[in-house]
Design a protein around this motif. Structure first.
Motif, PDB file in Angstrom:
ATOM      1  N   VAL A   1      -6.536  -1.957 -10.040  1.00  0.00           N
ATOM      2  CA  VAL A   1      -5.101  -1.679  -9.970  1.00  0.00           C
ATOM      3  C   VAL A   1      -4.487  -2.376  -8.764  1.00  0.00           C
ATOM      4  CG1 VAL A   1      -3.335   0.107  -9.693  1.00  0.00           C
ATOM      5  CG2 VAL A   1      -5.359   0.539 -11.128  1.00  0.00           C
TER       6      VAL A   1
ATOM      7  N   ARG B   1      -4.000   8.105  -8.892  1.00  0.00           N
ATOM      8  CA  ARG B   1      -4.318   8.116  -7.461  1.00  0.00           C
ATOM      9  C   ARG B   1      -3.485   7.078  -6.715  1.00  0.00           C
ATOM     10  NH1 ARG B   1      -9.742   9.097  -9.238  1.00  0.00           N
ATOM     11  NH2 ARG B   1     -10.115   6.866  -9.442  1.00  0.00           N
ATOM     12  N   ALA B   2      -3.331   5.938  -7.318  1.00  0.00           N
ATOM     13  CA  ALA B   2      -2.569   4.878  -6.660  1.00  0.00           C
ATOM     14  C   ALA B   2      -1.089   5.250  -6.541  1.00  0.00           C
ATOM     15  CB  ALA B   2      -2.713   3.572  -7.434  1.00  0.00           C
TER      16      ALA B   2
ATOM     17  N   ILE C   1       0.098   8.760  -6.493  1.00  0.00           N
ATOM     18  CA  ILE C   1       0.257   9.938  -5.623  1.00  0.00           C
ATOM     19  C   ILE C   1      -0.257   9.664  -4.218  1.00  0.00           C
ATOM     20  CG2 ILE C   1      -0.432  12.307  -5.207  1.00  0.00           C
ATOM     21  CD1 ILE C   1      -0.649  12.784  -8.122  1.00  0.00           C
ATOM     22  N   GLY C   2      -1.424   9.046  -4.134  1.00  0.00           N
ATOM     23  CA  GLY C   2      -2.110   8.881  -2.863  1.00  0.00           C
ATOM     24  C   GLY C   2      -1.232   8.389  -1.731  1.00  0.00           C
ATOM     25  N   PRO C   3      -0.583   7.262  -1.914  1.00  0.00           N
ATOM     26  CA  PRO C   3       0.226   6.734  -0.806  1.00  0.00           C
ATOM     27  C   PRO C   3       1.333   7.682  -0.366  1.00  0.00           C
ATOM     28  CG  PRO C   3      -0.207   5.040  -2.424  1.00  0.00           C
ATOM     29  CD  PRO C   3      -0.729   6.311  -3.009  1.00  0.00           C
TER      30      PRO C   3
ATOM     31  N   GLN D   1     -12.365   0.510  -9.963  1.00  0.00           N
ATOM     32  CA  GLN D   1     -11.146   0.854 -10.707  1.00  0.00           C
ATOM     33  C   GLN D   1      -9.919   0.784  -9.807  1.00  0.00           C
ATOM     34  OE1 GLN D   1     -12.348   4.684 -12.165  1.00  0.00           O
ATOM     35  NE2 GLN D   1     -13.078   3.821 -14.118  1.00  0.00           N
ATOM     36  N   GLN D   2     -10.099   1.338  -8.596  1.00  0.00           N
ATOM     37  CA  GLN D   2      -8.962   1.367  -7.695  1.00  0.00           C
ATOM     38  C   GLN D   2      -8.515  -0.059  -7.345  1.00  0.00           C
ATOM     39  OE1 GLN D   2      -8.555   4.788  -7.408  1.00  0.00           O
ATOM     40  NE2 GLN D   2      -6.438   4.159  -7.057  1.00  0.00           N
TER      41      GLN D   2
ATOM     42  N   ARG E   1      -1.228  15.756 -12.026  1.00  0.00           N
ATOM     43  CA  ARG E   1      -2.093  14.648 -12.441  1.00  0.00           C
ATOM     44  C   ARG E   1      -2.020  14.474 -13.954  1.00  0.00           C
ATOM     45  NH1 ARG E   1      -7.440  14.188  -8.568  1.00  0.00           N
ATOM     46  NH2 ARG E   1      -7.477  12.090  -9.431  1.00  0.00           N
TER      47      ARG E   1
ATOM     48  N   ALA F   1      -7.154   6.149 -11.938  1.00  0.00           N
ATOM     49  CA  ALA F   1      -6.975   5.267 -10.788  1.00  0.00           C
ATOM     50  C   ALA F   1      -5.490   5.031 -10.520  1.00  0.00           C
ATOM     51  CB  ALA F   1      -7.693   3.945 -11.029  1.00  0.00           C
ATOM     52  N   VAL F   2      -4.736   4.864 -11.583  1.00  0.00           N
ATOM     53  CA  VAL F   2      -3.304   4.661 -11.384  1.00  0.00           C
ATOM     54  C   VAL F   2      -2.645   5.905 -10.789  1.00  0.00           C
ATOM     55  CG1 VAL F   2      -1.128   4.099 -12.486  1.00  0.00           C
ATOM     56  CG2 VAL F   2      -3.226   3.019 -13.284  1.00  0.00           C
TER      57      VAL F   2
ATOM     58  N   GLY G   1      -4.384   5.690   0.900  1.00  0.00           N
ATOM     59  CA  GLY G   1      -3.849   6.861   0.201  1.00  0.00           C
ATOM     60  C   GLY G   1      -4.731   7.391  -0.908  1.00  0.00           C
ATOM     61  N   PRO G   2      -5.089   6.554  -1.866  1.00  0.00           N
ATOM     62  CA  PRO G   2      -5.901   7.057  -2.971  1.00  0.00           C
ATOM     63  C   PRO G   2      -7.224   7.641  -2.525  1.00  0.00           C
ATOM     64  CG  PRO G   2      -4.901   4.972  -3.547  1.00  0.00           C
ATOM     65  CD  PRO G   2      -4.598   5.194  -2.091  1.00  0.00           C
TER      66      PRO G   2
ATOM     67  N   ARG H   1      -1.077   1.778   2.860  1.00  0.00           N
ATOM     68  CA  ARG H   1      -0.937   3.067   2.181  1.00  0.00           C
ATOM     69  C   ARG H   1      -1.618   3.033   0.824  1.00  0.00           C
ATOM     70  NH1 ARG H   1       4.310   3.247   4.583  1.00  0.00           N
ATOM     71  NH2 ARG H   1       5.178   2.092   2.832  1.00  0.00           N
ATOM     72  N   ALA H   2      -1.432   1.935   0.123  1.00  0.00           N
ATOM     73  CA  ALA H   2      -2.021   1.825  -1.211  1.00  0.00           C
ATOM     74  C   ALA H   2      -3.541   1.766  -1.140  1.00  0.00           C
ATOM     75  CB  ALA H   2      -1.485   0.595  -1.916  1.00  0.00           C
TER      76      ALA H   2
ATOM     77  N   PHE I   1      -6.517  10.932  -0.823  1.00  0.00           N
ATOM     78  CA  PHE I   1      -6.112  11.907  -1.816  1.00  0.00           C
ATOM     79  C   PHE I   1      -7.312  12.420  -2.612  1.00  0.00           C
ATOM     80  CE2 PHE I   1      -4.657  12.676  -6.247  1.00  0.00           C
ATOM     81  CZ  PHE I   1      -3.912  13.811  -6.001  1.00  0.00           C
TER      82      PHE I   1
END
Lengths: 217, 217, 217, 217
Positions: free
Chosen positions: C208, D173-174, D176-178, C204-205, D147, D170-171, C177-178, C173-174, C181
């Motif tokens: 994290v 997204r990390a 919300i995304g999942p 960047q992703q 956001r 990035a955070v 997901g991003p 998911r991590a 999204f």
DNA sequence: TATGAATGAGTCTTCATTCAT
DNA sequence: AATGAATGAAGACTCATTCAT
């Protein structure tokens, strides 16, 4: 519009709102005529008529059972006075038919400057296909009567020697036709109108009608 | 697009629908005019127009994008020939205006015996409140042109010495008005008509128009 | 797109137009996807799809029996390659899972910059209420497979010691997901996108994802 | 307009329909959302929405002028509370951002177990092609605000020293995304969901988010 | 194979009319 | 008497699908 007669008042003690209520039907009919004239019978909405009359849509149904009834009542209400006028014309003009005609024409022309006046005939034309009975009603109660009155006047004039021996129906057409035509041109087609100066209009029309087109000997 | 060659035609008898497809728009307009005339624009149903044209409701939309477009196309189609006629009249009558007028009137009266002929003006009157642009279109393209053509004729006549010096607009009204009025009386109000014998009608109308009402000296 | 194989050609001698005809279904599907994406499945008109594909509306029915069939064929066609990719990813990345993930993510992000790429998932989301079978098809054939492939990769990584012992599903998911999204934010909501620079986005992703939020000791 | 006096209320138990009339718009919107969610905007029938709301098709039009208006009102109604929540989150979490995030995530995950909650975003995705203004509205009023609120929180956390110096976007997204991805997987694709146990889901997700994938030193 | 023409079934929307208060 | 709320019936317009060629 007219308040109840004293007698009527005595019989039923009018509540505060009664006077207004009595006027309602006429107000509604007036509003209906305006809407019918602007949109046509079918496109006119009861809602708009109600709004124009200052009441609710449902309230109309307290006075008239249907849109159709509104139309019928409207025609009837507007027709009655016209028939009466025709009678008066016929009676009053017997002495000097030519002059009566001219006088009548001037008055008629003046009234036709008001868009409301042709609203009814225009409406009748619009719905005649769908409601032939209304057209017939209008024919017998208004147009036929007017034609009759005019014909009588012409006949008297001919008998009088005030007019040449002509076909009466033709004269009636020659009398009504131009006015009717100008009214339609003005209010339906929004053309620049000669109705603005009814006096002059009739003067010119009668110059033709009386003396004809032929060059004078 | 290109029409089949003669040979091809001989071999395969042009498909039934292809022949019709070309005529469709006109068939639809004809059907529409009939329905509009009978019910009025608003009350006429696309379904009925379609049925009258022998096609499905949806098929109308292959040729016209909306009911309104149908109305516009209809008016336009019917208007074009009239404008042309007015031109012809003005041109052709210059030599003998009086006679031209009479001739034209007789033809016009004869045509007006056909209910279809006043269908358009009647329709225009009915919808003019709702669609003023159409009324204006009709005024400028038909009535104004006709009035113009007639006025020119009258002016020529006066210059000629064939007519007395009269107000031309008044004469035009005196010419058109009675015919228009009789047509409405006949087809809208379903009154007994004088249009049945156009010759006689015009004879009588012109007797009045030419010689006037006044007893001859 | 691909011409028939030599064998196929031998069997049926391809007429001049055959090659184009062979490409038709794909062209149609491409056009359909474009329309579905722009208007949604229901609002897309067969007529427009046909026009976009350069053929007549009726011609579509020579290749697909219905609009629904178009949708199904479309999904199926777009799904096949994705499933294959997932397999490849799982297989190829076993040696160095972390690096494989990052590589894959970069490629995926780059492809997602193209609006066409999320067209299908977006479409699936839009119609999933009405056609649950399609949603299910998409789930089992695409998303579940992708998740599975990624999970396997993660498990390998953990076994490797390349990754900490974490919940694999959470990592998947991590990971997805991003990206998902951001793609929606970009193409559906038309927000300013980070997809323009996929390299940086993933950098960047992954910063994290790999090192976490906690301040380093 | 003015609510009945207490006395009046006692005497006549508020008319059945009056009570409902006030609730109507919301009832209708609820029904509309359900139908839109199930069938999609285009395929949803006003008739069905009406039925679901327990009224007649025409009655909907007493409250909303069109299907489109229904959609817009729906979005607006559902959006307002979300924006408010975002504000609250940003404000409340300044003291301990990390904890605020986790708390918020747990609540969010719990709510996302309810299919109704993603109905709106899912709907927005479905119609965004056809109605980009709605997508934009949703972006600026919901997603962008969320956001923004989250970014502010992250920034505070970094300033605090509670978090490492990372790219805030990035955070976000990390974060919300999942959740977003799992919600879609669950409600759109009907996959077996981790949303059933939101506590655990967030625990696992935050384990990854906080500590990262890398094996600890 | 390809298409212009045609249509049946369906949907949104309107509105005269009724009802409960 | 008056009205806000409600609805049944109807009509314009659309579109996937079929047909004749």
């Amino acid at each position: 519009m007219a308040p109840k007669s004293a007698a009527a008042k005595a019989r039923s003690p009018a509540p505060r709102w009664q006077r207004r209520a009595d006027a309602r039907p006429e107000e509604i009919l007036e509003a209906a005529l305006a809407e019918f004239d602007e949109r046509g019978f079918e496109a006119a909405r009861m809602e708009d008529i109600a709004k124009a009359a200052g009441i609710s849509k449902a309230a109309i149904y307290l006075y008239f059972p249907s849109k159709m009834a509104l139309l019928e009542a409207l025609i009837e209400a507007k027709v009655a006075p016209l028939a009466a006028q025709a009678q008066k014309l016929a009676a009053a003009g017997q002495a000097d038919p030519l002059n009566a005609l001219k006088l009548f024409a001037t008055v008629a022309a003046a009234r036709m400057a008001d868009p409301k006046v042709i609203a009814v005939p225009r409406l009748v034309i619009g719905i005649s296909g769908r409601f032939p009975e209304i057209a017939e009603y209008y024919r017998t109660h208004v147009v036929a009567k007017a034609r009759g009155a005019l014909e009588k006047l012409i006949e008297t004039g001919i008998a009088n020697g005030a007019m040449r021996k002509v076909d009466t129906a033709a004269v009636v057409r020659a009398f009504i036709g131009p006015l009717f035509f100008e009214a339609m041109w003005t209010h339906v087609l929004k053309g620049e109108t000669a109705l603005a100066d009814p006096q002059k209009l009739i003067e010119q029309q009668f110059d033709v009608l009386l003396h004809g087109l032929e060059p004078r000997a």
